[in-house]
Design an enzyme around this catalytic site. Structure first.
Site: not given
Length: 457
Positions: A132, A157-158, A208, A230, A264
């Site tokens: 997200w 998707h989230a 995630g 990733e 991230c």
């Protein structure tokens, strides 16, 4: 659970309700994407590039709509949402410009001078599982490479940014992408596992947490599907003995607060040499303590809310556990008593191994300052992590910093005297528990193709 709700994390207001798809309906979406792929794969690279350029234009035309939607669903600053949309447009244009050459046939020789051809052919439908924190960018970076290579794409998707996913698909179709080629499915985790095993899915890509990556990677391996993962990180930024302290503080504040601290590849651990520790920490804490939270729609806001109440609770618990283990709160650390998922800019000192602030990824505006004896010790601490996505070095000697980055920093990306998230022309990805495979920079174009060898006599 048969439905999901999207909620504005700044106000706790319910935005929309969506029904989860049945397994049959989700499978039908996969099969529709595959059917569209059988036609799309026969198009030329030039024709695919034109569609990507059209998508770039449509994204720019709808920048305000997309940015406001992302802000409502995830609390992202609207100005950051606009930057995200522009990045997506740039990715489309980069892929359109570079893709035809990257994917062109290569002439080679084999045996005693015989002609060989290496051709990069699409493989089918790519399953894209995305988080997200960048509701448009995360799916778009996968989609651009997939459609340029001639593949189809199915996106899960989230849940919290379902509206953004559906809007992206709508705009891609408006731009001329065949309607069935790109699908958005709204499903639970059990159905997602079955999608991975579907015989029309030929590759799986996921962004995630490392825990989610292990699960999806395992399921894909069981089905013999290639993956690109990733995953998370706790990126270390080194402040070496010769660092420009003002510059280091500037980019360290930016690097920890960008996207409300939920990136991230954010700067998360600041490993500071003894020689400059007091000067850096004092200046850094002063600037972080001065950061006020505000309306994410406001152009002047620096820090908005976290993406959800669940994310708020996770960050709150990680800070609490770190403090319990001996970390010291240098600023922040106390959430306001207000409706919504608000967490202040926070700096933790005396951070040591065994604490969440040292070992794990805190996905929020919480910085860990770690003392190192010298430059060599700083590099050791930076690599003392199960993660390896990105990192940074602050040093006035850029040649030496480059050598450290090249040979010693065990990550996929390193920033020297700057901070940023992604660039279309540079590969993006990590090592160790931060995953494998690369996106951007031309590398992502060949992750899901059949590099086919043709031997001619």
């Amino acid at each position: 659970m048969s439905k999901i709700e999207t909620i504005n994390p700044a106000t706790a207001e319910t935005l929309n309700t969506y029904q989860l798809m049945s397994q049959n309906k989700a499978f039908a979406a996969v099969e529709a994407s595959h059917a569209a792929f059988t036609d799309w794969r026969m198009t030329s690279h030039a024709d695919r590039a034109e569609v990507l350029r059209s998508i770039a234009g449509v994204l720019r035309d709808n920048v305000d709509t997309l940015a406001e939607l992302m802000t409502r669903e995830t609390g992202k600053l609207k100005k950051d949402g606009k930057t995200e949309v522009e990045l997506c447009a740039a990715i489309c244009e980069y892929t359109a410009e570079e893709g035809p050459a990257q994917l062109a046939d290569e002439d080679r020789t084999w045996g005693d001078g015989h002609r060989g051809v290496v051709t990069y052919q699409p493989i089918g439908v790519i399953y894209s599982v995305q988080p997200w924190n960048f509701p448009i960018y995360q799916p778009m970076r996968v989609l651009a490479a997939a459609i340029m290579a001639g593949n189809g794409c199915v996106l899960k998707h989230a849940e919290i940014c379902t509206g953004s996913a559906l809007k992206l698909r709508e705009l891609c179709i408006k731009a001329g992408l065949p309607e069935d080629l790109f699908q958005v499915i709204i499903i639970d985790h059990d159905t997602s596992d079955k999608i991975i095993a579907h015989d029309k899915i030929r590759g799986v890509t996921m962004t995630g947490s490392d825990g989610a990556g292990r699960h999806i990677g395992t399921k894909a391996t069981e089905a013999l599907k290639k993956t690109v993962l990733e995953l998370g990180s706790n990126d270390a930024y080194l402040v070496l003995e010769d660092a420009d302290i003002d510059l280091a503080v500037k980019y360290s504040v930016m690097g920890r607060l960008y996207n409300n601290g939920q990136t991230c590849v954010s700067a998360k651990r600041f490993v500071v040499t003894e020689k400059v520790y007091d000067a850096f920490t004092q200046a850094y804490v002063a600037q972080m303590a001065d950061v006020a939270m505000g309306d994410p729609m406001d152009e002047d806001t620096v820090l908005g809310p976290l993406s959800s109440d669940d994310q708020f609770q996770t960050v709150k618990d990680q800070v609490k556990e770190s403090v319990k283990a001996g970390a010291k709160v240098l600023c922040g650390g106390t959430p306001p008593k207000a409706e919504g998922a608000w967490y202040p800019a926070t700096v933790l000192g005396d951070v040591t191994p065994g604490m969440p602030a040292y070992d794990d990824e805190i996905f929020g505006p919480v910085a860990a300052v770690i003392r190192a004896k010298d430059d060599e010790d700083a590099m050791r601490i930076a690599n003392d992590s199960r993660y390896g996505l990105g990192g940074g070095i602050f040093s006035k000697d850029e040649d030496r910093a480059l050598e450290l980055a090249r040979k010693h920093f065990d990550t996929g990306m390193v920033r020297i005297n700057n901070f940023g998230a992604a660039d279309p022309n540079m590969p993006f990805g990590g090592v160790k528990d931060s995953g494998y495979g690369r996106e951007h920079g031309g590398f992502g174009l060949k992750e899901f193709v059949n590099a086919k060898a043709i031997f001619m006599s």
